[in-house]
Design a protein around this motif. Sequence first.
Motif, short mmCIF file in Angstrom:
data_model
loop_
_atom_site.label_atom_id
_atom_site.label_comp_id
_atom_site.label_asym_id
_atom_site.label_seq_id
_atom_site.Cartn_x
_atom_site.Cartn_y
_atom_site.Cartn_z
N SER A 76 0.83 -1.21 0.00
CA SER A 76 0.00 0.00 0.00
C SER A 76 0.86 1.26 0.00
O SER A 76 0.47 2.29 -0.54
N GLN A 77 2.06 1.17 0.60
CA GLN A 77 2.96 2.33 0.68
C GLN A 77 3.69 2.58 -0.63
O GLN A 77 3.87 3.72 -1.05
N SER A 87 6.65 -5.26 -6.79
CA SER A 87 8.12 -5.22 -6.93
C SER A 87 8.71 -4.14 -6.03
O SER A 87 9.75 -4.33 -5.41
N GLY A 88 8.04 -2.98 -5.96
CA GLY A 88 8.54 -1.89 -5.11
C GLY A 88 8.52 -2.27 -3.65
O GLY A 88 9.47 -1.99 -2.90
N ALA A 89 7.43 -2.92 -3.21
CA ALA A 89 7.35 -3.36 -1.82
C ALA A 89 8.40 -4.42 -1.53
O ALA A 89 9.06 -4.39 -0.49
N THR A 133 11.25 -11.18 -3.07
CA THR A 133 11.09 -11.10 -4.52
C THR A 133 9.65 -10.73 -4.85
O THR A 133 8.74 -10.87 -4.02
N GLN A 134 9.44 -10.25 -6.08
CA GLN A 134 8.09 -9.88 -6.51
C GLN A 134 7.15 -11.08 -6.43
O GLN A 134 5.99 -10.96 -6.02
N ARG A 157 1.07 -2.70 -13.84
CA ARG A 157 2.05 -3.09 -12.83
C ARG A 157 1.70 -2.55 -11.45
O ARG A 157 2.33 -2.88 -10.47
N SER A 158 0.69 -1.69 -11.37
CA SER A 158 0.33 -1.10 -10.07
C SER A 158 -0.65 -1.99 -9.33
O SER A 158 -1.32 -2.84 -9.91
#
Length: 291
Positions: free
Chosen positions: A12-13, A18-20, A27-28, A52-53
Amino acid sequence: MLNELKTFIAVSQYGTFSGAGARIGLTQSAVSAQMQRLEDELGFALFDRTGRSATLNDAGRETLALAEEMMTLYARLSERGAVAAESGMVRIGAIASAQVSFLADALARFRDDRSGWRIRVVPGVSLSLLAQVDSGELDLAVIIKPPFALPAELEWRTLATEPFVLLAPKALARKQPSWRELLRSAPFIRYDRASFGGRLVERFLRRARLNVQDAIELDELQGIVELVARGVGVALIPDTVGLGKWPATVTALELGDATFHREIGLVLRPQHSRQAVASALADCIGTAAGA
């Protein structure tokens, strides 16, 4: 579910799996697996997945508020100063041959030094245990080294290198002492090709251009030994301490220059909340395996 909730908050942040994952050391694919488990347990979707979001839907936003509240309460439970550092639960995965050999000594050593910690040993095959370490379900695992590169977030420590031998009934080996001819002519008890060890066997047979007469295929090494002892056929298996002494009715033929090996080791995730205790247990396992 706490691991999943932590990952959920991170998604959520940072807006993407992948970003988290990059922020929390997963890993994603591991993040995706955790979010799928969380949604399955809750019974509803948390995200509107577009491209991707990963955008929270209405249910996800309500869940996020509760998840943050739960993590705050959990943090308060964990604020126990020195006591918190001396107790808890550490989860280790282990293949069968490790459980009946050096792992018992390692756990005894660990308990001598850190009696406040409880240990849960999770059995399984190497591929499954590797995935559980990657997803954060296990702190570390004793497995066969995979035939592919590990994710960058995981650490590998080699414990032992075990040569493969041809196990054959003694009566059959006396008639035909050549391991190559035994592989060609005798029924073959195959180390499961879905396992990392079985893949090594398959690669060896292809490289040696040996056609075998498949009879039975299984993953349990002790079961393979028992089948050979009963005269069912021959097998290529690692000469591992976990199997103890060979039965009186079998013989182990070395493969000479053609010998291949399986590498047993520890896989762990350095960046997690139980890093110190997991490393301490890993050190105990390394010492026991070396002994």
